[in-house]
Write a protein that holds these residues in place. Structure first.
Motif, PDB file in Angstrom:
ATOM      1  N   GLU A  87      35.226  54.444 -41.466  1.00 30.20           N
ATOM      2  CA  GLU A  87      35.170  55.810 -40.499  1.00 30.20           C
ATOM      3  C   GLU A  87      34.169  55.667 -39.434  1.00 30.20           C
ATOM      4  O   GLU A  87      33.107  55.701 -39.413  1.00 30.20           O
ATOM      5  N   ALA A  88      35.097  55.797 -38.189  1.00 24.91           N
ATOM      6  CA  ALA A  88      34.225  55.515 -37.265  1.00 24.91           C
ATOM      7  C   ALA A  88      35.075  55.623 -35.842  1.00 24.91           C
ATOM      8  O   ALA A  88      36.208  54.941 -35.947  1.00 24.91           O
ATOM      9  N   ASP A  89      34.743  56.273 -34.744  1.00 27.45           N
ATOM     10  CA  ASP A  89      35.532  56.267 -33.538  1.00 27.45           C
ATOM     11  C   ASP A  89      35.342  55.246 -32.417  1.00 27.45           C
ATOM     12  O   ASP A  89      33.771  55.139 -32.458  1.00 27.45           O
ATOM     13  N   CYS A  90      36.154  54.455 -32.068  1.00 30.16           N
ATOM     14  CA  CYS A  90      35.692  53.221 -31.292  1.00 30.16           C
ATOM     15  C   CYS A  90      36.662  53.122 -30.049  1.00 30.16           C
ATOM     16  O   CYS A  90      37.453  53.783 -29.943  1.00 30.16           O
ATOM     17  N   LEU A  91      35.835  52.123 -29.331  1.00 31.90           N
ATOM     18  CA  LEU A  91      36.535  51.706 -28.054  1.00 31.90           C
ATOM     19  C   LEU A  91      37.564  50.629 -28.439  1.00 31.90           C
ATOM     20  O   LEU A  91      38.573  50.490 -27.648  1.00 31.90           O
ATOM     21  N   VAL A  92      37.126  49.501 -29.116  1.00 37.72           N
ATOM     22  CA  VAL A  92      37.895  48.529 -29.359  1.00 37.72           C
ATOM     23  C   VAL A  92      37.466  48.241 -30.835  1.00 37.72           C
ATOM     24  O   VAL A  92      36.527  48.237 -31.565  1.00 37.72           O
ATOM     25  N   ALA A  93      38.678  47.779 -31.537  1.00 38.26           N
ATOM     26  CA  ALA A  93      38.466  47.418 -33.029  1.00 38.26           C
ATOM     27  C   ALA A  93      39.366  46.320 -33.237  1.00 38.26           C
ATOM     28  O   ALA A  93      40.468  46.003 -33.186  1.00 38.26           O
ATOM     29  N   LYS A  94      38.950  45.487 -34.206  1.00 37.61           N
ATOM     30  CA  LYS A  94      39.583  44.003 -34.262  1.00 37.61           C
ATOM     31  C   LYS A  94      39.603  43.833 -35.906  1.00 37.61           C
ATOM     32  O   LYS A  94      38.389  44.148 -36.748  1.00 37.61           O
ATOM     33  N   TYR A  95      40.718  43.453 -36.657  1.00 41.14           N
ATOM     34  CA  TYR A  95      40.680  42.937 -38.086  1.00 41.14           C
ATOM     35  C   TYR A  95      41.388  41.846 -38.273  1.00 41.14           C
ATOM     36  O   TYR A  95      42.168  41.259 -37.444  1.00 41.14           O
ATOM     37  N   ARG A  96      40.996  41.151 -39.440  1.00 43.00           N
ATOM     38  CA  ARG A  96      41.897  39.775 -39.732  1.00 43.00           C
ATOM     39  C   ARG A  96      41.678  39.984 -41.339  1.00 43.00           C
ATOM     40  O   ARG A  96      40.773  40.002 -41.889  1.00 43.00           O
ATOM     41  N   ILE A  97      43.089  39.875 -41.951  1.00 45.18           N
ATOM     42  CA  ILE A  97      43.183  39.700 -43.318  1.00 45.18           C
ATOM     43  C   ILE A  97      43.405  38.241 -43.728  1.00 45.18           C
ATOM     44  O   ILE A  97      44.777  37.888 -43.208  1.00 45.18           O
ATOM     45  N   GLU A  98      42.752  37.618 -44.644  1.00 46.45           N
ATOM     46  CA  GLU A  98      43.001  36.250 -45.044  1.00 46.45           C
ATOM     47  C   GLU A  98      43.231  35.963 -46.522  1.00 46.45           C
ATOM     48  O   GLU A  98      42.720  36.712 -47.011  1.00 46.45           O
ATOM     49  N   GLU A  99      44.246  35.039 -46.823  1.00 49.52           N
ATOM     50  CA  GLU A  99      44.370  34.904 -48.188  1.00 49.52           C
ATOM     51  C   GLU A  99      44.281  33.483 -48.566  1.00 49.52           C
ATOM     52  O   GLU A  99      44.487  32.502 -47.724  1.00 49.52           O
ATOM     53  N   TRP A 100      43.508  33.175 -49.720  1.00 46.48           N
ATOM     54  CA  TRP A 100      43.333  31.885 -50.022  1.00 46.48           C
ATOM     55  C   TRP A 100      44.788  31.096 -50.656  1.00 46.48           C
ATOM     56  O   TRP A 100      45.063  31.498 -51.732  1.00 46.48           O
ATOM     57  N   ARG A 101      45.172  30.078 -49.799  1.00 51.08           N
ATOM     58  CA  ARG A 101      46.523  29.542 -50.501  1.00 51.08           C
ATOM     59  C   ARG A 101      46.557  28.110 -50.438  1.00 51.08           C
ATOM     60  O   ARG A 101      45.762  27.327 -49.816  1.00 51.08           O
ATOM     61  N   HIS A 102      47.461  27.552 -51.125  1.00 52.67           N
ATOM     62  CA  HIS A 102      47.472  26.091 -51.459  1.00 52.67           C
ATOM     63  C   HIS A 102      48.745  25.512 -50.671  1.00 52.67           C
ATOM     64  O   HIS A 102      49.792  26.098 -50.834  1.00 52.67           O
ATOM     65  N   ASP A 103      48.352  24.491 -49.967  1.00 51.39           N
ATOM     66  CA  ASP A 103      49.355  23.937 -49.238  1.00 51.39           C
ATOM     67  C   ASP A 103      49.919  22.765 -50.011  1.00 51.39           C
ATOM     68  O   ASP A 103      49.324  21.623 -50.035  1.00 51.39           O
ATOM     69  N   ASN A 104      51.351  22.891 -50.487  1.00 50.12           N
ATOM     70  CA  ASN A 104      51.757  21.850 -51.349  1.00 50.12           C
ATOM     71  C   ASN A 104      52.270  20.388 -50.447  1.00 50.12           C
ATOM     72  O   ASN A 104      52.106  19.428 -51.039  1.00 50.12           O
ATOM     73  N   THR A 105      52.474  20.514 -49.060  1.00 52.54           N
ATOM     74  CA  THR A 105      52.769  19.432 -48.398  1.00 52.54           C
ATOM     75  C   THR A 105      51.777  18.659 -48.334  1.00 52.54           C
ATOM     76  O   THR A 105      51.674  17.128 -48.547  1.00 52.54           O
ATOM     77  N   ASN A 106      50.340  19.178 -47.880  1.00 54.28           N
ATOM     78  CA  ASN A 106      49.207  18.500 -47.735  1.00 54.28           C
ATOM     79  C   ASN A 106      48.212  18.288 -48.789  1.00 54.28           C
ATOM     80  O   ASN A 106      47.412  17.695 -49.045  1.00 54.28           O
ATOM     81  N   THR A 118      43.953  43.330 -32.684  1.00 53.05           N
ATOM     82  CA  THR A 118      43.189  43.792 -31.755  1.00 53.05           C
ATOM     83  C   THR A 118      43.463  45.145 -31.369  1.00 53.05           C
ATOM     84  O   THR A 118      44.393  45.076 -30.608  1.00 53.05           O
ATOM     85  N   ARG A 119      42.956  46.400 -31.659  1.00 47.29           N
ATOM     86  CA  ARG A 119      43.230  47.554 -31.097  1.00 47.29           C
ATOM     87  C   ARG A 119      42.284  48.006 -29.942  1.00 47.29           C
ATOM     88  O   ARG A 119      41.158  47.880 -30.021  1.00 47.29           O
ATOM     89  N   TYR A 120      43.044  48.508 -28.864  1.00 43.75           N
ATOM     90  CA  TYR A 120      42.137  48.964 -27.847  1.00 43.75           C
ATOM     91  C   TYR A 120      42.847  49.850 -26.965  1.00 43.75           C
ATOM     92  O   TYR A 120      44.198  49.992 -26.975  1.00 43.75           O
ATOM     93  N   ASP A 121      42.341  50.583 -25.878  1.00 45.37           N
ATOM     94  CA  ASP A 121      42.910  51.778 -25.148  1.00 45.37           C
ATOM     95  C   ASP A 121      42.113  51.542 -23.783  1.00 45.37           C
ATOM     96  O   ASP A 121      41.042  51.048 -24.009  1.00 45.37           O
ATOM     97  N   ASP A 122      42.739  52.180 -22.622  1.00 43.15           N
ATOM     98  CA  ASP A 122      41.838  52.241 -21.560  1.00 43.15           C
ATOM     99  C   ASP A 122      40.538  53.091 -21.763  1.00 43.15           C
ATOM    100  O   ASP A 122      40.651  54.090 -22.689  1.00 43.15           O
ATOM    101  N   GLU A 195      36.501  42.716 -40.157  1.00 41.40           N
ATOM    102  CA  GLU A 195      36.455  43.548 -39.086  1.00 41.40           C
ATOM    103  C   GLU A 195      35.364  43.579 -38.198  1.00 41.40           C
ATOM    104  O   GLU A 195      34.235  43.358 -38.440  1.00 41.40           O
ATOM    105  N   LYS A 196      35.613  43.785 -36.897  1.00 44.55           N
ATOM    106  CA  LYS A 196      34.646  43.998 -35.797  1.00 44.55           C
ATOM    107  C   LYS A 196      34.942  45.494 -35.009  1.00 44.55           C
ATOM    108  O   LYS A 196      36.396  45.486 -34.738  1.00 44.55           O
ATOM    109  N   TRP A 197      34.033  45.791 -34.157  1.00 41.56           N
ATOM    110  CA  TRP A 197      34.384  46.957 -33.815  1.00 41.56           C
ATOM    111  C   TRP A 197      33.301  47.658 -32.584  1.00 41.56           C
ATOM    112  O   TRP A 197      32.130  47.109 -32.659  1.00 41.56           O
ATOM    113  N   ILE A 198      33.799  48.055 -31.872  1.00 44.91           N
ATOM    114  CA  ILE A 198      32.745  48.682 -30.615  1.00 44.91           C
ATOM    115  C   ILE A 198      32.628  50.075 -30.733  1.00 44.91           C
ATOM    116  O   ILE A 198      33.899  50.738 -30.172  1.00 44.91           O
TER     117      ILE A 198
END
Length: 274
Positions: A87-106, A118-122, A195-198
């Motif tokens: 919960e916060a009002d921001c000028l800029v907000a960035k997020y990333r969701i990662e999942e631990w996965r197995h690569d069968n090829t390698n 990355t979310r932002y507005d003027d 997540e990162k935010w300004i």
């Protein structure tokens, strides 16, 4: 003769790369390519640092069109951006969701990004002498401080916090993992949420290109800050100039030195395959 040997060596190296793609032995190739990228990234950071050092900080009231360096308070112009997992009002907000996965090829395991944005507005920067509208774009280099950065890892048999579940329930791009019962525990993958935010009203350092516009309530200076055409730089940072320069002075050379070493090792193994 030399050209002929070079052509043969290049053909052999190309064949080795293709062979590494087929048999899954990506490590030397990845080490070589990753090292080259580290060298490029370190050099690019060093150039940015020198540009920051060579550009004098101006007051909004006396700023002129062209490359401009400013410090001031970031203020909302219309609607604030919402913090992704909180919960916060921001000028800029960035997020990333990662999942631990197995690569069968390698036959390797690693974090794979399944959603990011990355979310932002003027917004407006106010340094007490005047205001200037800031118009970020996809090439803007946002620099966040550690106090406004959060990372959370969730194991396969654990449940996401309510605020992250709420975020995913409102998203069309990523679903809430099923972690219920034995099946959910065995087959759901662990995730990492970053997540990162300004925040609104934060003190900012900015470097970009000022362009003239008609003065209005969003910019008393009659200027708008965008990407600098000459340097192709546009920085919006929670870190001040001194902190950016201090970080880059040791990180950039370290990246370049590490990249050279990694590329040399990767090339050694690649050529050894010849």
């Amino acid at each position: 003769m030399v050209d002929g040997l070079a052509t043969v060596a290049l053909a052999d190296l190309t064949q080795l790369v293709l062979q590494s793609n087929n048999d899954g032995s990506f490590f030397p190739l990845a080490l070589f390519a990753g090292g080259l990228y580290a060298v490029y990234n370190g050099f690019d950071s060093w150039k940015q640092m020198r540009l920051i050092q060579d550009t004098a900080t101006e007051k909004v009231r006396s700023a002129a069109a062209g490359r401009t360096e400013l410090e001031g308070t970031g203020k909302v112009l219309s609607e604030p951006v919402e913090r992704p997992f909180g919960e916060a009002d921001c000028l800029v907000a960035k997020y990333r969701i990662e999942e631990w996965r197995h690569d069968n090829t390698n036959d390797t395991e690693d974090w794979e990004t399944i959603d990011s944005e990355t979310r932002y507005d003027d917004f407006q920067v106010d340094d007490g002498t005047g205001t200037m509208r800031v118009e970020p774009d996809g090439s803007t280099d946002f620099k966040f401080d550690d106090t406004h950065s959060r990372q959370l890892k969730v194991d396969s048999n654990d449940e996401e916090p309510p605020e992250i579940i709420e975020f995913m329930e409102q998203s069309d791009d990523v679903a809430v993992p099923d972690r219920d019962g034995v099946t959910g525990s065995l087959f759901s993958a662990k995730r990492r949420y970053t997540e990162k935010w300004i925040p609104v009203e934060d003190e900012l350092y900015l470097l970009g290109g000022a362009e003239p516009v008609e003065p209005d309530e969003t910019t008393s200076s009659g200027l708008v800050l965008r990407e600098d055409d000459a340097s192709e730089e546009f920085i919006v940072s929670q870190k001040g100039e001194e902190d950016i320069v201090s970080d880059t002075k040791w990180k950039a050379p370290a990246k370049m030195a590490g990249g050279v070493a990694a590329s040399a090792v990767g090339l050694f193994f690649l050529l050894g395959g010849l």
